[in-house]
Motif scaffolding. Structure first.
Motif, mmCIF file in Angstrom:
data_model
loop_
_atom_site.group_PDB
_atom_site.id
_atom_site.type_symbol
_atom_site.label_atom_id
_atom_site.label_comp_id
_atom_site.label_asym_id
_atom_site.label_seq_id
_atom_site.Cartn_x
_atom_site.Cartn_y
_atom_site.Cartn_z
ATOM 1 N N LEU A 287 1.917 11.308 -6.423
ATOM 2 C CA LEU A 287 3.269 11.311 -5.619
ATOM 3 C C LEU A 287 3.288 9.958 -5.048
ATOM 4 O O LEU A 287 2.794 9.357 -4.527
ATOM 5 N N ILE A 288 4.867 9.602 -5.146
ATOM 6 C CA ILE A 288 5.315 8.222 -4.829
ATOM 7 C C ILE A 288 6.127 8.431 -3.505
ATOM 8 O O ILE A 288 7.002 9.496 -3.493
ATOM 9 N N PHE A 289 5.645 7.658 -2.520
ATOM 10 C CA PHE A 289 6.478 7.831 -1.187
ATOM 11 C C PHE A 289 7.297 6.578 -1.261
ATOM 12 O O PHE A 289 7.180 5.291 -1.580
ATOM 13 N N ASP A 290 8.547 7.060 -1.194
ATOM 14 C CA ASP A 290 9.838 5.974 -1.345
ATOM 15 C C ASP A 290 10.002 4.913 -0.077
ATOM 16 O O ASP A 290 9.648 5.379 1.027
ATOM 17 N N TYR A 291 10.413 3.745 -0.449
ATOM 18 C CA TYR A 291 11.028 2.916 0.748
ATOM 19 C C TYR A 291 12.618 2.939 0.346
ATOM 20 O O TYR A 291 13.204 3.594 1.010
ATOM 21 N N ASP A 292 12.865 2.459 -0.517
ATOM 22 C CA ASP A 292 14.226 2.295 -0.996
ATOM 23 C C ASP A 292 14.621 2.227 -2.441
ATOM 24 O O ASP A 292 15.539 1.695 -2.776
ATOM 25 N N TYR A 293 13.746 2.872 -3.264
ATOM 26 C CA TYR A 293 14.004 2.856 -4.622
ATOM 27 C C TYR A 293 15.116 3.669 -4.931
ATOM 28 O O TYR A 293 16.047 3.256 -5.733
ATOM 29 N N PRO B 54 -0.795 4.843 4.281
ATOM 30 C CA PRO B 54 -0.870 4.257 5.628
ATOM 31 C C PRO B 54 -2.013 3.472 5.939
ATOM 32 O O PRO B 54 -3.185 3.766 5.580
ATOM 33 N N ALA B 55 -1.693 1.976 6.149
ATOM 34 C CA ALA B 55 -2.597 1.033 6.237
ATOM 35 C C ALA B 55 -3.807 1.393 7.595
ATOM 36 O O ALA B 55 -4.880 0.939 7.296
ATOM 37 N N LEU B 56 -3.633 1.957 8.446
ATOM 38 C CA LEU B 56 -4.510 2.617 9.380
ATOM 39 C C LEU B 56 -5.558 3.589 8.664
ATOM 40 O O LEU B 56 -6.468 3.836 9.278
ATOM 41 N N TRP B 57 -5.276 3.923 7.563
ATOM 42 C CA TRP B 57 -6.067 5.014 6.644
ATOM 43 C C TRP B 57 -6.764 3.998 5.410
ATOM 44 O O TRP B 57 -7.484 4.511 5.246
ATOM 45 N N TYR B 58 -5.874 2.921 5.045
ATOM 46 C CA TYR B 58 -6.279 2.423 3.996
ATOM 47 C C TYR B 58 -6.900 0.926 4.754
ATOM 48 O O TYR B 58 -6.404 -0.173 4.352
ATOM 49 N N SER B 59 -7.674 1.178 5.442
ATOM 50 C CA SER B 59 -8.538 0.091 6.076
ATOM 51 C C SER B 59 -10.010 0.402 6.458
ATOM 52 O O SER B 59 -10.088 1.671 6.537
ATOM 53 N N LEU B 60 -10.843 -0.383 6.772
ATOM 54 C CA LEU B 60 -12.050 -0.041 6.967
ATOM 55 C C LEU B 60 -12.264 0.733 8.465
ATOM 56 O O LEU B 60 -11.734 0.167 9.258
ATOM 57 N N SER B 61 -13.116 1.719 8.416
ATOM 58 C CA SER B 61 -13.136 2.233 9.565
ATOM 59 C C SER B 61 -13.876 1.665 10.912
ATOM 60 O O SER B 61 -13.599 2.063 12.019
ATOM 61 N N TYR B 62 -14.623 0.512 10.544
ATOM 62 C CA TYR B 62 -15.208 -0.079 11.610
ATOM 63 C C TYR B 62 -14.570 -1.659 11.772
ATOM 64 O O TYR B 62 -15.241 -2.182 12.674
ATOM 65 N N ALA B 63 -13.316 -1.720 11.233
ATOM 66 C CA ALA B 63 -12.564 -2.881 11.509
ATOM 67 C C ALA B 63 -11.235 -2.661 11.297
ATOM 68 O O ALA B 63 -10.406 -3.035 10.502
ATOM 69 N N LEU B 64 -10.822 -1.823 12.240
ATOM 70 C CA LEU B 64 -9.602 -1.577 12.480
ATOM 71 C C LEU B 64 -8.383 -2.508 12.838
ATOM 72 O O LEU B 64 -8.793 -3.141 13.912
ATOM 73 N N ASN B 65 -7.346 -2.411 12.178
ATOM 74 C CA ASN B 65 -6.342 -3.543 12.653
ATOM 75 C C ASN B 65 -5.400 -3.087 13.679
ATOM 76 O O ASN B 65 -4.917 -1.950 13.689
ATOM 77 N N THR B 66 -4.960 -4.197 14.714
ATOM 78 C CA THR B 66 -4.103 -3.708 15.713
ATOM 79 C C THR B 66 -2.710 -3.937 15.651
ATOM 80 O O THR B 66 -1.983 -3.499 16.280
ATOM 81 N N SER C 19 0.779 -1.242 0.073
ATOM 82 C CA SER C 19 0.127 0.099 -0.192
ATOM 83 C C SER C 19 0.753 1.141 -0.155
ATOM 84 O O SER C 19 1.830 1.401 0.658
ATOM 85 N N ASP C 20 0.503 2.204 -0.997
ATOM 86 C CA ASP C 20 1.229 3.398 -0.771
ATOM 87 C C ASP C 20 0.308 4.659 0.051
ATOM 88 O O ASP C 20 0.788 5.640 0.330
ATOM 89 N N ILE D 174 3.904 0.862 8.361
ATOM 90 C CA ILE D 174 3.158 1.692 7.937
ATOM 91 C C ILE D 174 2.153 1.348 6.656
ATOM 92 O O ILE D 174 1.048 1.418 6.779
ATOM 93 N N GLN D 175 3.147 0.891 5.681
ATOM 94 C CA GLN D 175 2.430 0.758 4.482
ATOM 95 C C GLN D 175 2.691 -0.740 4.337
ATOM 96 O O GLN D 175 3.797 -1.176 3.837
ATOM 97 N N PRO D 176 1.948 -1.555 4.807
ATOM 98 C CA PRO D 176 2.161 -3.130 4.680
ATOM 99 C C PRO D 176 2.118 -3.571 3.275
ATOM 100 O O PRO D 176 1.518 -3.300 2.289
ATOM 101 N N PRO D 177 2.842 -4.995 3.161
ATOM 102 C CA PRO D 177 2.718 -5.582 1.732
ATOM 103 C C PRO D 177 1.401 -6.001 1.435
ATOM 104 O O PRO D 177 0.450 -6.297 2.080
ATOM 105 N N GLN D 178 1.468 -6.572 0.110
ATOM 106 C CA GLN D 178 0.284 -7.092 -0.306
ATOM 107 C C GLN D 178 -0.209 -8.321 0.257
ATOM 108 O O GLN D 178 -1.591 -8.171 0.694
ATOM 109 N N TYR D 179 0.430 -9.291 0.559
ATOM 110 C CA TYR D 179 0.021 -10.334 1.368
ATOM 111 C C TYR D 179 -0.715 -9.960 2.623
ATOM 112 O O TYR D 179 -1.552 -10.970 3.100
ATOM 113 N N GLU D 180 -0.285 -9.116 3.272
ATOM 114 C CA GLU D 180 -0.834 -8.820 4.756
ATOM 115 C C GLU D 180 -1.863 -8.072 4.500
ATOM 116 O O GLU D 180 -2.857 -8.245 5.552
#
Length: 556
Positions: free
Chosen positions: A340-346, A100-112, A97-98, A117-123
């Motif tokens: 806008l692209i947020f970099d990791y290590d590109y 933040p996952a705490l924003w890119y998730s359902l508001s009524y099913a938040l993950n702990t 995800s580009d 911050i930006q988890p991989p696809q499989y997660e």
């Protein structure tokens, strides 16, 4: 509202959380076709609500039906064999995800317990499947089913859906009172085309149809493109797959921003003990995202904001990337014109001695190399196309015939795909887009957009499912008015426009079918307050004669 805690099984074994390559290629490949077998008998089924797509949009709509509308007579049709949509189908190395996952998730099913911050696809796919389990959605889903046509029946006030079973080509005719289209826009890969590609004897694949059985070790790998996908996949290839060389062919320039600060993740961890803590940090991120909205608009504040963010981006790019590549990487258009692209290590990985970055145009492909227009040649054992998606194709993936025989596809071919307030289409009663044309935020999380769309869907569908209204459809003049206003407003923004100074995948120079022209707070307000006078309402007590008057409804 509650929280979800992931088992994080996907980190040790990601295979169950990604599509099989042969299944992805059968549906998304350049030569993919829908099987047809009319020897088999036609299956006829029905439901009150039919949902097309089992990604985030389809899941959000399904939960809205079950939890808000208290309606369980629903069916979800999905072309893949599992939930997840793009997060099930896109499995290239580094896919994440580009937002933040705490924003890119359902508001009524938040993950702990997001792992970063930006988890991989499989997660993310694991999160989606946990949501599916929590709301018991699997029993409503029919997988490997492709919708090919929708036809509205005015007399019965319902839709007939023509669907093909991908396993045997059998036809399914499904009738539904309400249809929600949730198939998403970033679905169909835009495949790379070049003279001689058919003669290439190495391995070619699009990043969206990744073949994990292909070994990259010791190979000359060429990556075409440098958008978000390429920026994620290139460093992973270099660090995890031991290639002989990596050549990246730059086709356009992008602003690259430093990685999101780690303290955001630390705050998330500190507040993850409760739903309310997670909800708080989620809204802090939301507000920070909304503050960025003016950078897409004209005006002094927008210009000032663009100057600040561009300055930060350029400082990072010039410090992190090799100087020899600066001219090939640094854009000269307004920031925000492309995503806008947020970099990791590109950018740091471009210092690798195995890495070559070039912006030379391709002339042709040979059996084992790529030849540029200046006759320079680079060896290639594997070609990876990070060439994006055909966004508009998603809106033409099936035929839509509305009331009075209106061919919606023909209208969209001429005018461009559109939907009133991103949700309703002219001459299509009881048909709803969730994540439809112009629903994508240019500065924020699409999940908020989907949840807002479902508020609108809920308010209108409630009247239909309770029998108060037979059908609801936007008035054609209001549909046209929305289209005109939206496109005019978007021409004033930076999104792929002459004002922004660039071209982008969501804007072909005529119209922008992807981006919402206002803020996400504005979108939420519009979705929460339907303007009933903009709608044609067919009432049962008047024997289905359409009336045009202002109505306000109260819930039971």
């Amino acid at each position: 509202m509650s929280t979800i805690t992931l088992p994080l099984e996907s980190h040790s074994n990601p295979r169950p959380f990604r599509i099989k390559h042969e299944d992805a290629n059968a549906v998304l490949g350049a030569k993919s076709t829908t099987p047809v077998n009319d020897v088999l008998p036609t299956i006829e089924t029905s439901s009150k609500v039919a949902i097309i797509g089992a990604g985030f949009a389809g899941i959000t709509t399904s939960i809205t039906c079950l939890e808000k509308l208290m309606e369980d007579d629903i069916v979800i049709f999905e072309k893949h064999d599992n939930f997840g949509g793009t997060w099930y189908a896109n499995t290239y190395p580094g896919c994440a995800s580009d937002i933040p996952a705490l924003w890119y998730s359902l508001s009524y099913a938040l993950n702990t317990n997001w792992s970063r911050i930006q988890p991989p696809q499989y997660e993310l796919e694991e999160y989606i499947l946990e949501v599916v389990k929590k709301y018991n959605l699997r029993k409503y889903a029919q997988f490997k089913r492709v919708v090919t046509k929708l036809v509205y029946n005015e007399k019965a006030a319902n839709w007939t859906m023509f669907i093909r079973d991908l396993t045997n080509g059998q036809l399914i005719k499904h009738t539904a009172k309400i249809v929600a289209s949730c198939q998403g826009g970033l679905v169909n890969p835009r495949h790379f085309e070049a003279k001689g590609l058919e003669d290439f004897q190495g391995h070619y694949m699009h990043s969206a149809i990744w073949d994990h059985d292909v070994s990259l070790e010791g190979k000359n790998v060429t990556v075409i493109g440098n958008g978000c996908s390429a920026n994620q996949v290139v460093p992973r290839i270099l660090k995890d797959y031991n290639p002989k060389s990596v050549t990246q062919i730059v086709r356009s320039k992008h602003y690259i921003y430093p990685p999101l600060p780690y303290f955001i993740y630390q705050i998330y961890q500190f507040l993850s003990f409760s739903f309310f803590g997670l909800f708080l940090i989620r809204w802090v991120v939301c507000i920070l995202s909304e503050i960025k909205y003016p950078l897409s608009k004209r005006g002094a504040f927008g210009s000032f904001l663009r100057w600040i963010i561009r300055k930060q981006s350029l400082e990072y790019m010039t410090s992190a990337a090799p100087e020899k590549y600066h001219e090939k990487l640094i854009p000269n258009y307004k920031i925000g014109c492309k995503r806008l692209i947020f970099d990791y290590d590109y950018l740091p990985c471009l210092h690798d001695e195995k890495m070559l970055l070039t912006d030379k145009p391709i002339d042709h492909i040979t059996k084992d190399s790529i030849v540029f227009t200046d006759s320079e040649e680079v060896k290639a054992d594997i070609i990876i196309a990070c060439t994006g998606y055909d966004f508009r194709k998603s809106f033409h993936s099936y035929e839509i015939i509305g009331r009075k025989g209106t061919d919606i596809g023909a209208i969209w071919t001429k005018e461009g795909p559109s939907a009133y307030k991103t949700v309703l289409v002219r001459d299509c009663p009881n048909f709803f887009f969730i994540g439809g044309p112009n629903a994508s935020p240019g500065h924020s999380s699409v999940i908020m957009s989907l949840e807002s769309s479902c508020i609108f869907f809920e308010k209108l569908s409630y009247q239909i499912l309770r029998g108060r209204i037979i059908s609801i459809c936007v008035k054609t003049e209001k549909y046209n008015e929305w289209y005109k206003t939206t496109q005019e407003e978007l021409q004033k923004a930076v999104f792929g426009t002459p004002y922004g100074g660039c071209t982008a995948w969501f804007n072909d120079g005529k119209y922008n079918t992807a981006t919402y022209p206002y803020s996400q707070i504005h979108f939420w307000w519009v979705m929460s307050h339907p303007i009933w006078k903009d709608l044609d309402l067919e009432e049962p007590d008047l024997k289905r004669r359409r009336i045009i008057r202002k109505l306000r409804f109260k819930r039971d």
